[in-house]
Design an enzyme around this catalytic site. Structure first.
Site: not given
Lengths: 650, 368
Positions: B101, B250, B198
């Protein structure tokens, strides 16, 4: 036996069913099928779609037919065409339109006017040569529709080339008999003359039809595109929006097509019988008939054919069909010279270039200022597009035993802002079904990328602001117009509508050759333009970004921003200039090597002989150079000698 | 804080030097300036057998305003460098979004107006370039990202002097890992090991079960792709506090990739591996073989996508996955073409993961 009766029963049941709908009384009565002869006119009115006259397209087809007739009529005698077409909505409530067309063509002899206008399948065009239009149907269709839908007669003014007298006719068609009804016929006194030249033709008819904006645009497109391939014609088009004139841009006209004898490869029983009939009173032998009725068939060749049939030589009219078909079959298996192309009339490089160099487009200014123009009906204007460069290429080939000439033109840059494909068949613009046309496939399959024009560059430099690009293909991003013209006495149309051409035989291959030629010719210019545009773009970017860079630096280092800005701009400009100079130099050297290409080659060969093996490396380098100059040589060859009709018939 | 100020001064000095070189090129040598920056990406990432991590190679890119494409890039880097300099001069901090910004503007005239940044990715890239130019990670020039990683367990942090106890008694929430890593200090740790998972959903489940208290564990997650702060925290706990660190992700190539971020690093941050990578991390699960060993029912398994397969094939060739155990796992995956999330253990009961699977795995590995 049994099965056939059941079949018959079924058939009758079906018929019964059909009749049940219309009349219950017929129920068990036997129906007798009547065999009637239908007049040609009645058939064509009932099946108007065969001639393209369907609902929306009636006016489009009418305009088309009239323009094509006029152009043919002029070209036959090498007259520079002057055509005025008018289309006016005369009765909004009943959808009535007045359509008229005036030309300075050869006219029609007064005796023939009624049949030429009203009787279907009567035409002076039944000969083996390239012509526009549907033979003997178009004009009659207008007459028949006018008779069918309105009570206004067709008005004809005709001044035949030989008669030199202007006749006025009022006609209607007797649709049930295919015969003209002459309501009025008289000589027009000089004081009331409509035909300004020594010869010419004018037709005025009233038609009932609807016209959607889409079809209206198609009519505009048709007239505009006709003017591109007929730049020697002066065409004035007037409709409710205003009047526009496509001025003549060249005095040169294409060589008119000549009538030729049929080629023996196309012979069938019918053509052979017809040929024999022509000689019936002269006791000519079949050998004589053959050699006099077909091209590329010498007396010796005819003899050879007859000998192979094992039929005794006798007067031609004594042959029975069985014997004749034998001759036909032998002809089918005999090799003949390729047919000649005298009966074709291509546009030619000069004329097509004249058309491409000042391409007219209709500008509709109706939307912009209605109030201003409402009164005077001047809502359309013509704009002339002048491309930066054009190029032309053509090939001849034989497709379906018919000689076919493929012409291709390209116009690039200048006023042209985006890609467009134009298709013509025998000088007639094809406006519908572009997607299924062979030309479309050709455009998709010939890559301009190979000419060093990358998609990335093209997109960056030419596609700015065109957010909704229809295609991702490089060629279709470039500001080019591609023109394809196919000439043949038998164009392989895809469908009865005759709006798209099928890829038959070698057609596509030769079209691709043409387009590749053209890409090769324009690509150097495009590459140059891309470079220039890139440089411009870069200068623009420098203008935008240098202040930001200078600000960042001066802010951190606390130095004078103006001074830095100036210095930076100077450096940037110098950089762009230098690069451009470098490019021009490399272009120059490319050209130089072209000119002395042969020389270099010879010298290199000599040198190579002298060179010893320990200088192997150097040789290798030079070989590379040789290759380069070879490539550019072919480029130059194509550029210098735009092949007019390099007859590559195989 | 004088040491920090000194660091800041060094960075400002470096930026000034770069700017000076450029202005000299323009003003004195009168040539198009050039910026040489180390190349980031797969083709300049090298596996270091010695360090057991991904490191950056020798390749450089030259950013110079000499082509249409590079003029904006060059300007972006300089504008960002100036913004960083300003930030440090003003002794302020910012997030990467804040920097986006702060440097937002439009370029061009009325007819051709363009945005200076096409999006935040552009400004993030520019910040990365400044890191490479100055040779300092952005945290050191006070540009951080939004916190994303989470931590729970017997550990006390000091953030800019404030004490944060992560051993939250309620079991109901975790602490976000602060991203201003320079201000973060680990003051006390009373744990036996660190377990990284995770996803935050899995972390919440384990925390709720009382795992932390039972095994004296620190639980962490990067909520998917771990940010730098999480990686740095893992490294500190492993190397400064000598705690064993285990990772569970996973059972799919994607999850394995995330687990490996901690262990070997990543291509996009290979220039900062020394600060971010913990080679001693143990990736314990979830193994592809666990799907079958722990009888994950078929409904809870997912079919591998073509992308997964390609990724696995790719992984098989990587030097850091050459151990027979990993090769066997990947072969199994390529054969069965099935993957599975850690959450799938919930099918066996909500406590199964924390009370059966994890303890068994940890025991096998000798962590507990």
């Amino acid at each position: 036996m049994k099965s056939s009766t059941t079949l018959e029963l079924k058939y009758h049941e079906k018929r019964k069913k059909n009749y049940n709908f219309s009349n219950n009384n017929i129920d068990n009565k036997k129906v007798k099928i009547k065999y009637n002869k239908k007049a040609e006119s009645e058939f064509f009115v009932d099946n108007s779609a065969l001639a393209g006259f369907t609902g929306e397209r009636i006016l489009y087809m009418a305009i088309r037919e009239l323009i094509e007739n006029s152009l043919d009529s002029c070209e036959a005698n090498h007259i520079l065409p002057e055509i005025r077409i008018e289309l006016k909505h005369i009765d909004q409530e009943n959808d009535l339109w007045s359509i008229s067309c005036t030309d300075n063509g050869v006219g029609i002899p007064s005796e023939k006017v009624p049949v030429a206008v009203c009787s279907f399948l009567t035409s002076g065009k039944y000969v083996e040569k390239q012509q526009r239009g549907l033979f003997g149907v178009g004009l009659k269709m207008i007459a028949a529709f006018s008779t069918k839908d309105t009570d206004t007669p067709i008005k004809i003014w005709s001044k035949d080339l030989e008669e030199m007298v202007e006749y006025y006719h009022e006609l209607r068609t007797d649709i049930s008999t295919n015969k003209p009804i002459i309501l009025e016929k008289n000589v027009v006194p000089d004081s009331d003359s409509i035909i300004k030249h020594n010869h010419g033709f004018k037709i005025s008819a009233t038609l009932r039809a609807r016209l959607s904006p889409i079809t209206k645009n198609k009519i505009n497109d048709y007239v505009t595109q006709s003017s591109i391939v007929n730049p020697y014609a002066d065409i004035t088009f007037e409709n409710d929006d205003g009047k526009i004139t496509f001025e003549r841009r060249t005095e040169k006209m294409p060589e008119p097509a000549k009538e030729v004898l049929p080629h023996p490869a196309e012979m069938d029983l019918q053509t052979l019988k017809k040929a024999i009939l022509n000689f019936r009173n002269q006791k000519t032998t079949i050998q004589g008939v053959l050699s006099n009725s077909f091209q590329k068939l010498s007396n010796e060749k005819a003899k050879e054919i007859i000998n192979r049939t094992d039929i005794k030589n006798k007067p031609a009219d004594q042959y029975v069909e069985q014997e004749l078909i034998k001759i036909v079959n032998i002809c089918k298996h005999t090799k003949f010279q390729s047919p000649n192309t005298d009966h074709l009339s291509p546009i030619g490089e000069q004329i097509l270039t004249a058309g491409m160099m000042s391409e007219y487009t209709i500008v509709n200014n109706k939307e912009q200022n209605i109030s201003k123009n409402e009164g005077n009906g001047k809502n359309i204007n013509l704009k002339i597009l002048k491309p930066a460069m054009t190029s032309y290429s053509s090939r001849s080939t034989v497709i379906n035993n018919r000689p076919t000439i493929i012409e291709c033109g390209i116009a690039y840059g200048g006023d042209i802002s985006s890609f467009k494909l134009y298709r013509f068949a025998n000088k007639i613009p094809l406006l519908y079904d572009e997607g299924s046309d062979v030309a479309r496939e050709v455009v998709s399959e010939v890559n301009i990328n190979k000419m060093g024009i990358t998609k990335k560059d093209a997109k960056e430099q030419f596609a700015q602001g065109q957010n909704n690009l229809k295609s991702d293909r490089v060629a279709e991003i470039l500001p080019i117009h591609i023109f394809f013209h196919i000439c043949s006495t038998k164009i392989p149309y895809k469908s009865a509508g005759k709006e798209s051409i099928a890829s038959e035989g070698d057609m596509k291959r030769y079209m691709k050759y043409c387009l590749s030629d053209l890409y090769r010719k324009v690509s150097a210019q495009i590459r140059k333009d891309l470079k220039i545009k890139e440089a411009e773009n870069r200068l623009r970017l420098y203008k935008f970004y240098i202040p930001l860079i200078s600000e960042a630096i001066s802010d951190t280092l606390d130095i004078n921003i103006e001074k830095l800005n100036q210095a930076f701009n100077y450096v940037a400009e110098k950089h762009v200039k230098k690069e451009r100079m470098h490019e021009e130099q490399s272009l120059d050297t490319e050209e130089n090597s072209n000119n002395s290409g042969k020389k270099i080659l010879k010298e290199r060969k000599k040198q190579n002989l002298i060179l010893e093996s320990n200088r192997h490396k150097k040789i290798h380098k030079e070989e590379k150079k040789e290759k380069k100059s070879k490539v550019s040589k072919t480029l130059r060859k194509n550029f210098e000698k735009p092949t007019l009709f390099d007859f590559e018939i195989r | 804080m004088p040491p920090r100020n000194k660091k800041h001064k060094d960075i400002i000095k470096k930026i000034r030097l770069v700017m000076k070189t450029i202005s000299d090129e323009v003003l004195i040598q009168k040539k198009i300036p050039e910026l040489e920056i180390a190349k980031i990406g797969y083709d300049n990432t090298i596996w270091s057998e010695k360090k057991k991590m991904l490191t950056i190679g020798e390749k450089k890119v030259v950013v110079s305003p000499n082509s249409t494409k590079k003029i904006p890039t060059f300007a972006q880097y300089l504008v960002m460098a100036n913004a960083v300099r300003k930030l440090l001069d003003e002794e302020m901090e910012s997030t990467i979004r804040g920097m986006y910004y702060a440097t937002l503007s439009s370029v061009g005239d009325d007819r051709n107006k363009e945005k200076f940044w096409k999006g935040q990715e552009d400004s993030d890239d520019a910040i990365k370039a400044i890191e490479l130019i100055t040779g300092t990670p952005r945290e050191e020039f006070s540009v951080t990202s939004k916190p994303k990683g989470m931590i729970s367990g017997p550990i006390t942090l000091s953030v800019g002097g404030d004490t944060i106890d992560c051993n939250l008694g309620s079991r109901a929430t975790s602490q976000l890992i602060p991203t201003n890593t320079l201000d973060v200090e680990i003051t006390d740790v009373k744990a036996n090991f660190v377990m990284v998972v995770e996803k935050d959903t899995v972390l919440n489940n384990i925390r709720k079960s009382g795992f932390i208290q039972k095994y004296k564990a620190i639980l962490m997650t990067g909520s998917g792709e771990p940010d730098r702060a999480t990686r740095i925290m893992v490294k500190k706990l492993s190397e400064d506090w000598k705690l064993p660190v285990v990772v569970f992700a996973d059972a799919d190539p994607w999850g394995l990739g995330i687990a490996l971020r901690y262990k070997i690093g990543s291509e996009s941050l290979s220039y900062d591996s020394d600060r971010l990578v913990t080679p001693r991390v143990k990736v314990l699960g979830m193994m592809f073989s666990d799907i079958y060993e722990y009888n994950i029912p078929e409904v809870a398994r997912l079919a591998a996508s073509q992308e997964d397969i390609n990724r696995a094939n790719d992984m098989k060739k990587k030097p850091w996955l050459q151990e027979s155990q990993w090769q066997k796992e990947l072969d199994l995956f390529l054969k069965k073409k099935e993957k599975c999330e850690l959450d799938a253990f919930f099918k066996h009961g909500f406590k199964y993961l924390a009370e059966v699977y994890l303890p068994r795995k940890l025991q096998d590995a000798g962590v507990i």
